[in-house]
Every structure is written in C-alpha cells, then in structure tokens.
Design a protein around this motif. Structure first.
Motif, PDB file in Angstrom:
ATOM      1  N   VAL A  20      -3.794  10.639 -23.721  1.00 32.80           N
ATOM      2  CA  VAL A  20      -3.557  11.960 -23.129  1.00 32.80           C
ATOM      3  C   VAL A  20      -4.371  12.065 -21.839  1.00 32.80           C
ATOM      4  CG1 VAL A  20      -3.610  14.445 -23.527  1.00 32.80           C
ATOM      5  CG2 VAL A  20      -3.262  12.864 -25.440  1.00 32.80           C
ATOM      6  N   GLY A  21      -3.670  12.102 -20.711  1.00 33.99           N
ATOM      7  CA  GLY A  21      -4.332  12.185 -19.408  1.00 33.99           C
ATOM      8  C   GLY A  21      -4.292  10.848 -18.681  1.00 33.99           C
ATOM      9  N   SER A  22      -3.969  10.902 -17.387  1.00 33.85           N
ATOM     10  CA  SER A  22      -3.843   9.656 -16.610  1.00 33.85           C
ATOM     11  C   SER A  22      -4.894   9.565 -15.514  1.00 33.85           C
ATOM     12  CB  SER A  22      -2.448   9.555 -16.005  1.00 33.85           C
ATOM     13  OG  SER A  22      -2.268  10.629 -15.077  1.00 33.85           O
ATOM     14  N   HIS A  70     -13.342  12.085  -2.872  1.00 30.98           N
ATOM     15  CA  HIS A  70     -13.792  11.129  -3.883  1.00 30.98           C
ATOM     16  C   HIS A  70     -14.209   9.822  -3.214  1.00 30.98           C
ATOM     17  CE1 HIS A  70     -12.174  13.904  -6.781  1.00 30.98           C
ATOM     18  NE2 HIS A  70     -12.606  13.146  -7.763  1.00 30.98           N
ATOM     19  N   ILE A  71     -15.433   9.426  -3.465  1.00 33.46           N
ATOM     20  CA  ILE A  71     -15.957   8.166  -2.928  1.00 33.46           C
ATOM     21  C   ILE A  71     -16.366   7.327  -4.120  1.00 33.46           C
ATOM     22  CG2 ILE A  71     -17.814   7.119  -1.526  1.00 33.46           C
ATOM     23  CD1 ILE A  71     -17.194  10.713  -0.982  1.00 33.46           C
ATOM     24  N   PHE A  72     -15.914   6.091  -4.153  1.00 40.18           N
ATOM     25  CA  PHE A  72     -16.269   5.249  -5.297  1.00 40.18           C
ATOM     26  C   PHE A  72     -17.613   4.584  -5.043  1.00 40.18           C
ATOM     27  CE2 PHE A  72     -16.369   2.021  -8.414  1.00 40.18           C
ATOM     28  CZ  PHE A  72     -15.693   2.587  -9.481  1.00 40.18           C
ATOM     29  N   HIS A  73     -18.534   4.752  -5.963  1.00 40.79           N
ATOM     30  CA  HIS A  73     -19.843   4.104  -5.829  1.00 40.79           C
ATOM     31  C   HIS A  73     -20.392   3.824  -7.214  1.00 40.79           C
ATOM     32  CE1 HIS A  73     -22.017   7.895  -6.837  1.00 40.79           C
ATOM     33  NE2 HIS A  73     -20.895   8.421  -6.378  1.00 40.79           N
ATOM     34  N   THR A  74     -20.995   2.658  -7.369  1.00 49.30           N
ATOM     35  CA  THR A  74     -21.524   2.324  -8.699  1.00 49.30           C
ATOM     36  C   THR A  74     -22.649   1.297  -8.606  1.00 49.30           C
ATOM     37  OG1 THR A  74     -20.934   1.631 -10.940  1.00 49.30           O
ATOM     38  CG2 THR A  74     -19.832   0.462  -9.145  1.00 49.30           C
ATOM     39  N   THR A 230       4.086  16.752 -18.892  1.00 49.82           N
ATOM     40  CA  THR A 230       4.174  16.894 -20.355  1.00 49.82           C
ATOM     41  C   THR A 230       2.793  17.179 -20.922  1.00 49.82           C
ATOM     42  OG1 THR A 230       5.872  15.175 -20.280  1.00 49.82           O
ATOM     43  CG2 THR A 230       5.020  15.766 -22.451  1.00 49.82           C
ATOM     44  N   ASP A 231       2.672  18.335 -21.518  1.00 47.17           N
ATOM     45  CA  ASP A 231       1.394  18.691 -22.135  1.00 47.17           C
ATOM     46  C   ASP A 231       1.344  18.112 -23.549  1.00 47.17           C
ATOM     47  OD1 ASP A 231      -0.819  20.204 -23.342  1.00 47.17           O
ATOM     48  OD2 ASP A 231      -0.677  21.396 -21.499  1.00 47.17           O
ATOM     49  N   PHE A 232       0.190  17.595 -23.910  1.00 42.26           N
ATOM     50  CA  PHE A 232      -0.034  17.096 -25.275  1.00 42.26           C
ATOM     51  C   PHE A 232       0.390  18.150 -26.299  1.00 42.26           C
ATOM     52  CE2 PHE A 232      -3.082  16.972 -28.874  1.00 42.26           C
ATOM     53  CZ  PHE A 232      -2.783  15.718 -29.387  1.00 42.26           C
ATOM     54  N   PRO A 339     -10.335  23.125 -14.715  1.00 39.62           N
ATOM     55  CA  PRO A 339     -11.753  23.074 -15.124  1.00 39.62           C
ATOM     56  C   PRO A 339     -12.426  21.867 -14.459  1.00 39.62           C
ATOM     57  CG  PRO A 339     -10.344  22.206 -16.859  1.00 39.62           C
ATOM     58  CD  PRO A 339      -9.447  22.537 -15.712  1.00 39.62           C
ATOM     59  N   TYR A 340     -13.335  22.100 -13.529  1.00 37.19           N
ATOM     60  CA  TYR A 340     -13.935  20.963 -12.807  1.00 37.19           C
ATOM     61  C   TYR A 340     -15.317  20.583 -13.329  1.00 37.19           C
ATOM     62  CZ  TYR A 340     -10.229  21.043  -9.326  1.00 37.19           C
ATOM     63  OH  TYR A 340      -9.014  20.971  -8.717  1.00 37.19           O
ATOM     64  N   TYR A 341     -16.213  21.570 -13.346  1.00 38.62           N
ATOM     65  CA  TYR A 341     -17.601  21.237 -13.704  1.00 38.62           C
ATOM     66  C   TYR A 341     -17.992  21.926 -15.005  1.00 38.62           C
ATOM     67  CZ  TYR A 341     -17.791  19.839  -8.807  1.00 38.62           C
ATOM     68  OH  TYR A 341     -17.544  19.253  -7.599  1.00 38.62           O
ATOM     69  N   GLY A 369     -14.024  10.808 -21.513  1.00 39.42           N
ATOM     70  CA  GLY A 369     -13.775  11.424 -20.205  1.00 39.42           C
ATOM     71  C   GLY A 369     -14.548  12.699 -19.996  1.00 39.42           C
ATOM     72  N   ARG A 370     -14.471  13.200 -18.779  1.00 38.15           N
ATOM     73  CA  ARG A 370     -15.332  14.326 -18.387  1.00 38.15           C
ATOM     74  C   ARG A 370     -14.953  15.621 -19.099  1.00 38.15           C
ATOM     75  NH1 ARG A 370     -13.329  17.909 -14.627  1.00 38.15           N
ATOM     76  NH2 ARG A 370     -11.106  17.515 -14.468  1.00 38.15           N
ATOM     77  N   LEU A 371     -13.688  15.788 -19.457  1.00 38.13           N
ATOM     78  CA  LEU A 371     -13.277  17.020 -20.140  1.00 38.13           C
ATOM     79  C   LEU A 371     -13.490  16.893 -21.643  1.00 38.13           C
ATOM     80  CD1 LEU A 371      -9.948  17.591 -18.188  1.00 38.13           C
ATOM     81  CD2 LEU A 371     -12.049  18.915 -17.941  1.00 38.13           C
ATOM     82  N   LYS A 375     -18.884  16.655 -19.907  1.00 43.19           N
ATOM     83  CA  LYS A 375     -20.021  16.067 -19.192  1.00 43.19           C
ATOM     84  C   LYS A 375     -19.579  15.786 -17.771  1.00 43.19           C
ATOM     85  CE  LYS A 375     -23.400  12.558 -20.572  1.00 43.19           C
ATOM     86  NZ  LYS A 375     -24.527  13.277 -20.170  1.00 43.19           N
ATOM     87  N   TYR A 376     -20.435  16.069 -16.793  1.00 41.65           N
ATOM     88  CA  TYR A 376     -20.057  15.674 -15.440  1.00 41.65           C
ATOM     89  C   TYR A 376     -20.179  14.161 -15.336  1.00 41.65           C
ATOM     90  CZ  TYR A 376     -19.245  14.965 -10.628  1.00 41.65           C
ATOM     91  OH  TYR A 376     -18.671  14.510  -9.471  1.00 41.65           O
ATOM     92  N   LEU A 377     -19.077  13.501 -15.075  1.00 42.83           N
ATOM     93  CA  LEU A 377     -19.096  12.040 -14.954  1.00 42.83           C
ATOM     94  C   LEU A 377     -18.546  11.647 -13.598  1.00 42.83           C
ATOM     95  CD1 LEU A 377     -17.411  11.083 -18.362  1.00 42.83           C
ATOM     96  CD2 LEU A 377     -19.851  11.019 -17.853  1.00 42.83           C
ATOM     97  N   ASN A 378     -19.220  10.755 -12.908  1.00 43.73           N
ATOM     98  CA  ASN A 378     -18.615  10.144 -11.739  1.00 43.73           C
ATOM     99  C   ASN A 378     -17.528   9.184 -12.205  1.00 43.73           C
ATOM    100  OD1 ASN A 378     -19.916  11.329  -9.529  1.00 43.73           O
ATOM    101  ND2 ASN A 378     -21.753  10.121  -9.921  1.00 43.73           N
ATOM    102  N   MET A 379     -16.708   8.749 -11.254  1.00 48.48           N
ATOM    103  CA  MET A 379     -15.585   7.886 -11.642  1.00 48.48           C
ATOM    104  C   MET A 379     -16.063   6.618 -12.336  1.00 48.48           C
ATOM    105  SD  MET A 379     -13.068   8.266  -8.339  1.00 48.48           S
ATOM    106  CE  MET A 379     -14.321   8.172  -7.062  1.00 48.48           C
ATOM    107  N   ASP A 380     -17.129   6.027 -11.818  1.00 48.45           N
ATOM    108  CA  ASP A 380     -17.599   4.769 -12.423  1.00 48.45           C
ATOM    109  C   ASP A 380     -18.085   5.000 -13.851  1.00 48.45           C
ATOM    110  OD1 ASP A 380     -19.888   6.176 -11.476  1.00 48.45           O
ATOM    111  OD2 ASP A 380     -21.066   4.340 -11.525  1.00 48.45           O
TER     112      ASP A 380
END
Ligand SMILES: Cc1cc2nc3c(=O)[nH]c(=O)nc-3n(C[C@H](O)[C@H](O)[C@H](O)COP(=O)(O)OP(=O)(O)OC[C@H]3O[C@@H](n4cnc5c(N)ncnc54)[C@H](O)[C@@H]3O)c2cc1C
Length: 399
Positions: A20-22, A70-74, A230-232, A339-341, A369-371, A375-380
């Motif tokens: 659920v979620g891409s 969005h900047i990718f950094h890890t 399509t919603d779950f 919902p972002y943060y 995942g963040r939702l 939790k606030y998660l960066n992409m990495d």
C-alpha cells in the motif's frame, strides 16, 4: 511511461503480496518481493501517480517536485548502492540561504553570518570564542551555544535562536518551540567555520532523470502491478478482533502479506483517535527570468507567512528564460491536505504506540515508512527501513 494496470476486485485474490503506497517505502518492498522472492505483487496507490512525496514532473522543460524540494543524501553506502541501481546521479551539493534582517546568509548559520551581523571587531571576538570553546570546523547545536558559560557565545546563541530558529519553528509547527519535540531544536546546527553546505553525508546527488524515473525503474518488473487512484480502504478492511486484513466486498480474510506505508491511524479507522500531523501548501509561480534566487532553497524565518522558497532549476542547472518556484506555507492537517510531518509530542507518541501494539498482532501485516511508523524519515532512512524490514521478514538481504 510506467505501466498502469487497473484491476478488477476478483483479480486481487491472485496476489499473495499487496503493497500500500508507491513512495520509497512501498516501492523498495515491491521491488524486493518481485526481484528476490520472484513473487507477484500488487501496489495500491491512492494518488494519480507513483513516487510518493518524491514525485516530480516536467513543466516547460523544468523538473518540478510537486511535494517540495527533495535532495538525496545518505551516509549509508548500502542504501546509496541500492538506489544507484535505478539511476545515475548528477553531483549536487545542497546550499541553503536564509533571509534575515534584509540579508541573505548561509544556513546552517556560520562565520559568514557572524560577519554579516556583527561589527568587524565583535565578529572576530565571537569567532575566536567559538573556536576556543568548540574547535574550528565543528558543528554545534544552538542549544549548546545558549548553554555556554562564555557570555559572547551565549549572546550569539540567543541571536541565532531568535533570528533563525524561533519564528521559523513557530511558523512550521503552528505552536511555540516549547511545545515542539526537543529533537527538533537540538538538530539546528551552527557551523564553527565558513562551511556552507547543508548536508554532511558522503553520498549526495540528484537523480539524472528525476525521481519519478527512479520509481518507474524500481517498479518495472513484470511481477509488479500498480493500480493508481485506488485507496486501500476501497479494497480491504482490518478486522481488529480477528487480527486479520479482510476483503471489503466479501469480508473474507486476505491470507497473504500486506505491506502498509500509509497512515497507521487511518488504517484502524482512527479507533483510538487521530494522530496529529503538520501539513503544507505549495504555491507554484512561474517567473519570466532565468533565475529567481541565488540558491535552490531560501528560508524566510522571520518575514512572510511562507517558510521557504524553492527554485527547482538549481538542481539540474537548466538554462531557460523562465523559472518556476514554490512557496511553502505550513498549515494544519484538514480535509484534502497531505499529512507531512508527524507532530511528535508525548500525547501523539503514546497514541502511536497503541496503534503499533494493535498492528503487531496482525500476522501478515508489515508497517513501514514515515506515515506507518509515524516518524520523520529522510528518503534514505525510508529505504533503509524497508530493506531491513524485508530481510528481517523474508530472510534475504540486498543482492
Ligand atoms: C517538504 C518535504 C521535503 C522533503 N525533503 C527531503 C529531502 O530533501 N531529502 C530526503 O531524504 N527526504 C526528504 N523528505 C522526506 C521524504 O519525502 C520521505 O522520506 C519519503 O516520502 C518517505 O517515503 P514513504 O514511502 O515512507 O512515504 P511517502 O513518500 O509519503 O509515500 C507514501 C505513499 O502511500 C500512499 N498512500 C497512503 N495511504 C494510502 C492508502 N490508504 N491507500 C493507497 N495509497 C496510500 C500515498 O499516496 C503515498 O504515495 C521531505 C519531505 C517533505 C514533506
């Protein structure tokens, strides 16, 4: 273009895996299930596009990021290696400016900021005091400056707190800093040097063809089917008593695995109450000039209702007569808003724990995942979590 397969409900029972979620969390899982387990997987996405908050698209030749810059950094080499399978990178070092008292100065606040706001002799005194206390080239939190025994350092701390942190945080979260999680303030750094790069991670870049292309490649395996819009909730429900995910139509149990990356409170129909998130509104503007501002991101801590302006051309060094910017307005989460943060106060943390405990009783349900993890998660970090959750559950690490 990414294939879209709209499914009849009867088709869904052919899948053992539903993601659920891409966004990154869901797409990593789908890629692993198809690529490593060689199983078919259905990705259910409520938006009209893949890529979650990293989604970008072209407008007038410029790649725009719909949900903010969005900047990718890890610092995680394994994550960098994994994502690099799906993209080449344009080298990019993120630099941010802040508009303070009519001047543009680097963020994190650094020696250039001190030079801009203090008389020459005073600036020298402040810089020497900082070097003496913390060491040249170090990074310290604004809290550490404010707690210093040295009066000069303390004064700088108060200046940075007032001009960089206080009003920005109040705008961003809609409440005074005392009501914001301590981790937020302890993350505000000051550079004890002229260093002006925003991230310190050794791996940093912008995907050569944009983020959406990264996701198209991750989801390209023929074992992956994606259904957009399509919603779950339209397909499934959770039965909290039986600890089962059930088909909405038939109420029969779904005996496969559900990897859920949406809001955890929404999954359980807010049965314990709603978790609080901060939302954002992006106002996009096109300007008839090659560039609008000197950096990809300029923060406005003290002036205006928006917190920052992003100018996307900077990421790709695009040359064109027009430019597109986005002003970012923080707002409360209401109908139709994203919902972002996650709002991480004690009340919300304990509410989340109740949902987490409930979810842990569902044998085939994996939350990442963040939702889902609130939790606030960066992409990495989202990628790292998804990779670890996959290998913990299915015993295969990155190959
Ligand atoms: C303004 C902003 C700037 C950011 N900048 C950076 C940055 O520079 N660098 C960085 O590393 N990170 C950044 N991030 C964080 C980054 O966006 C997240 O790390 C990333 O989105 C996490 O991926 P995810 O898959 O967990 O969540 P998301 O990307 O949010 O994906 C979740 C997906 O699930 C879908 N979904 C939710 N519920 C349902 C449902 N019930 N049914 C079907 N689909 C559903 C959503 O539509 C969404 O597409 C930023 C975040 C924000 C808000």
């Amino acid at each position: 273009m990414h294939k879209e397969k709209l499914l009849r409900l009867s088709d869904i029972s052919n899948f053992r895996f539903v993601v659920v979620g891409s966004g990154f969390s869901g797409s990593v899982f789908a890629e692993r299930i198809a690529g490593v387990l060689k199983e078919r997987v259905l990705v259910v996405e409520k938006r009209s596009h893949i890529a979650g908050n990293a989604y970008d698209f072209k407008q007038g030749g410029i790649l725009i990021q719909k949900y903010g810059p969005h900047i990718f950094h890890t610092r995680h080499k394994d994550v960098w290696k994994y994502v690099s399978r799906f993209t080449e990178w344009l080298p990019y070092e993120h630099r941010v400016l802040a508009y303070i008292k009519g001047k543009f100065v680097p963020l994190p606040f650094n020696f250039a900021g001190i030079d801009a706001f203090f008389e020459k002799d005073d600036a020298e005194k402040v810089k020497q005091a900082l070097i003496k206390e913390f060491g040249k080239g170090s990074k310290v939190s604004v809290l550490a400056l404010m707690r210093s025994k040295n009066e000069t350092v303390q004064k700088l701390g108060a200046f940075v707190y007032e001009n960089v942190f206080l009003h920005y945080t109040t705008k961003q979260w809609g409440v005074p800093p005392e009501q914001v999680d301590r981790s937020v303030i302890s993350r505000v750094p000051v550079n004890i040097s002229y260093a002006d790069t925003y991230f310190e991670d050794p791996f940093q870049g912008i995907p050569k063809d944009g983020f959406t292309k990264v996701f198209e490649r991750m989801l390209a395996d023929e074992n992956i089917s994606v259904t957009l819009n399509t919603d779950f909730d339209a397909l499934f429900e959770v039965d909290s008593k039986k600890k089962k995910v059930v088909f909405k139509e038939s109420r029969k149990p779904f005996n496969g695995f559900v990897i859920y990356t949406g809001q955890i409170d929404r999954l359980f129909q807010y049965k314990f109450g709603a978790l609080n998130y901060r939302s954002l509104r992006f106002a996009f503007e096109t300007h008839k000039k090659p560039f609008y501002q000197k950096a990809a991101v300029v923060n406005y801590p003290n002036d205006f209702d928006f917190t920052r302006i992003s100018e996307f051309k900077h990421f790709y060094g695009i040359k064109s007569e027009k430019t597109i910017i986005a002003k970012e307005y923080p707002c409360t989460l209401s109908e139709g808003k994203e919902p972002y943060y996650p709002f991480l106060d004690e009340q919300n943390k304990s509410l989340y724990e109740r949902y987490e405990a409930l979810a842990s009783g569902f044998p085939g349900l994996i939350l990442t995942g963040r939702l889902a993890n609130f939790k606030y998660l960066n992409m990495d970090e989202a990628i790292k979590r998804a990779l670890s959750a996959f290998s913990e559950r299915f015993g295969k690490s990155i190959r």
